[in-house]
Design an enzyme around this catalytic site. Structure first.
Site, PDB file in Angstrom:
ATOM      1  N   CYS A  66       0.874  -1.313   0.016  1.00  0.00           N
ATOM      2  CA  CYS A  66      -0.119   0.060  -0.128  1.00  0.00           C
ATOM      3  C   CYS A  66       0.867   1.217  -0.103  1.00  0.00           C
ATOM      4  CB  CYS A  66      -1.042   0.021   1.290  1.00  0.00           C
ATOM      5  SG  CYS A  66      -2.089   1.125   1.255  1.00  0.00           S
ATOM      6  N   GLU A 152      -7.556   3.360  -4.052  1.00  0.00           N
ATOM      7  CA  GLU A 152      -8.204   3.617  -2.725  1.00  0.00           C
ATOM      8  C   GLU A 152      -9.170   5.031  -2.851  1.00  0.00           C
ATOM      9  OE1 GLU A 152      -6.118   3.354   0.785  1.00  0.00           O
ATOM     10  OE2 GLU A 152      -7.803   3.203   1.870  1.00  0.00           O
ATOM     11  N   GLU A 158      -8.597  13.869   3.138  1.00  0.00           N
ATOM     12  CA  GLU A 158      -7.234  13.349   2.539  1.00  0.00           C
ATOM     13  C   GLU A 158      -7.001  13.633   1.011  1.00  0.00           C
ATOM     14  OE1 GLU A 158      -6.544   9.529   4.461  1.00  0.00           O
ATOM     15  OE2 GLU A 158      -7.736   9.922   6.061  1.00  0.00           O
ATOM     16  N   HIS A 188     -13.288   5.252   5.414  1.00  0.00           N
ATOM     17  CA  HIS A 188     -13.802   6.365   4.428  1.00  0.00           C
ATOM     18  C   HIS A 188     -14.998   6.407   3.987  1.00  0.00           C
ATOM     19  CE1 HIS A 188      -9.372   7.565   4.034  1.00  0.00           C
ATOM     20  NE2 HIS A 188      -9.197   6.216   4.011  1.00  0.00           N
ATOM     21  N   ARG A 217     -11.066   4.607  13.445  1.00  0.00           N
ATOM     22  CA  ARG A 217      -9.946   3.838  13.431  1.00  0.00           C
ATOM     23  C   ARG A 217      -9.324   2.913  14.356  1.00  0.00           C
ATOM     24  NH1 ARG A 217      -6.685   6.585   8.284  1.00  0.00           N
ATOM     25  NH2 ARG A 217      -7.388   4.614   7.252  1.00  0.00           N
ATOM     26  N   GLU A 246      -6.683  -1.763   9.195  1.00  0.00           N
ATOM     27  CA  GLU A 246      -5.844  -0.808   9.329  1.00  0.00           C
ATOM     28  C   GLU A 246      -6.145   0.119  10.801  1.00  0.00           C
ATOM     29  OE1 GLU A 246      -4.366   1.653   5.652  1.00  0.00           O
ATOM     30  OE2 GLU A 246      -6.742   1.749   5.515  1.00  0.00           O
TER      31      GLU A 246
HETATM   32 MN    MN Z   1      -7.182   2.380   3.922  1.00  0.00          MN
END
Ligand code: MN
Length: 287
Positions: A66, A152, A158, A188, A217, A246
């Site tokens: 990633c 993504e 972001e 997201h 998160r 994540e």
């Molecule tokens: Mn992600």
């Protein structure tokens, strides 16, 4: 059953890291996948990559990759030198992953991260069009190296090019390569999509990778992401791909700064225990 993974930076303060200890750690915790920083992989020597791959194989761990491209590699840039640099960098990463037998490259690979619409701009279409034109060139390296590029979809704070699954579908259709797919991330989607399950369903066979995380998160299981809806949608599209969590709990360092963790969310928690619990939770959700 989908293969389940975790992103190494759950445990680190810096983006650059030695991934070897994390292969052993996630194997011991019961994961199938370790997701690593593709930039670090690209800058390793061939010998270092072979050694990492051999270690992962030995522990029965799949590596996924990633990155959020740094600004000097922004393939949507107006500056020809910058977008050319970005295409070359994506090529370098694809070759590096190809050396390890192929796999996936996921993240903000269609522009740079973090980024907002430049002051005074009101129309993002020229950025999207430049990105698609660059990606059509860059994707050849993915095709040649047995790599899937997963774009993504991230929230508006972001990036600005791709905030919804609909935008990602239009993008990958324009790129028009079997190696161009979509990465959806529940963190997201919670901000941008009307309905999370519907977004997953719309992605359908274009969904190449899935990131899972709570609204804040925390590890899956702590927040209010509608996991049964996520699971039902994945089943409906017969998603066979990877599912990578994540979580980010620690403030400080490059990771805390870039992810904007401004409070210590790991108080009273033991990171390895939490990872193990989240893995059991998500295996239960997806079964
Ligand atoms: Mn992600």
């Amino acid at each position: 059953m989908n293969k389940i993974g975790i992103y190494y930076a759950y445990w680190t303060h810096d983006w650059d890291a030695d991934f070897h200890p994390f292969i052993d750690k996630v194997a011991a915790l019961g994961f199938d996948i370790l997701e690593v920083n593709a930039g670090t992989i690209a800058h390793m020597t061939s010998e270092e990559r072979q050694s990492l791959k051999a270690h992962a194989d030995d522990r029965n761990i799949i590596l996924s990759h990633c990155i959020g491209l740094p600004h000097e590699y922004d393939i949507a840039s107006e500056d020809k030198a910058v977008w050319e640099n970005g295409i070359a960098y994506l090529g370098k990463i694809a070759e590096a992953i190809g050396e390890m037998g192929g796999g996936n490259l996921s993240g903000i690979i269609y522009s740079s991260w973090p980024a907002t619409m430049p002051e005074g701009e009101t129309d993002k279409r020229p950025y999207v069009e430049r990105s698609v034109a660059s990606m059509k060139k860059a994707i050849k390296a993915a095709e040649d190296n047995n790599v899937i590029f997963n774009m993504e979809v991230v929230n508006r704070f972001e990036q600005f090019l791709m905030n919804t699954c609909d935008e990602a579908i239009a993008y990958v259709e324009a790129v028009d390569s079997p190696n161009a797919k979509i990465l959806l991330d529940t963190f997201h989607m919670n901000i941008e999509e009307n309905f999370i399950g519907e977004a997953i369903h719309k992605a359908g066979d274009k969904l190449g990778h899935l990131h899972i995380g709570e609204n804040n998160r925390m590890p899956p299981g702590y927040g209010h992401i509608p996991w049964t809806e996520v699971s039902a949608a994945l089943r409906r599209i017969n998603y066979q791909g990877y599912v990578v969590m994540e979580p980010f709990l620690m403030p400080g360092g490059e990771v805390g700064r870039d992810i904007k963790v401004f409070r210590d969310m790991s108080v009273d928690l033991e990171l390895d225990d939490e990872a193990r619990k989240a893995l059991l939770f998500i295996r239960g959700v997806l079964k």
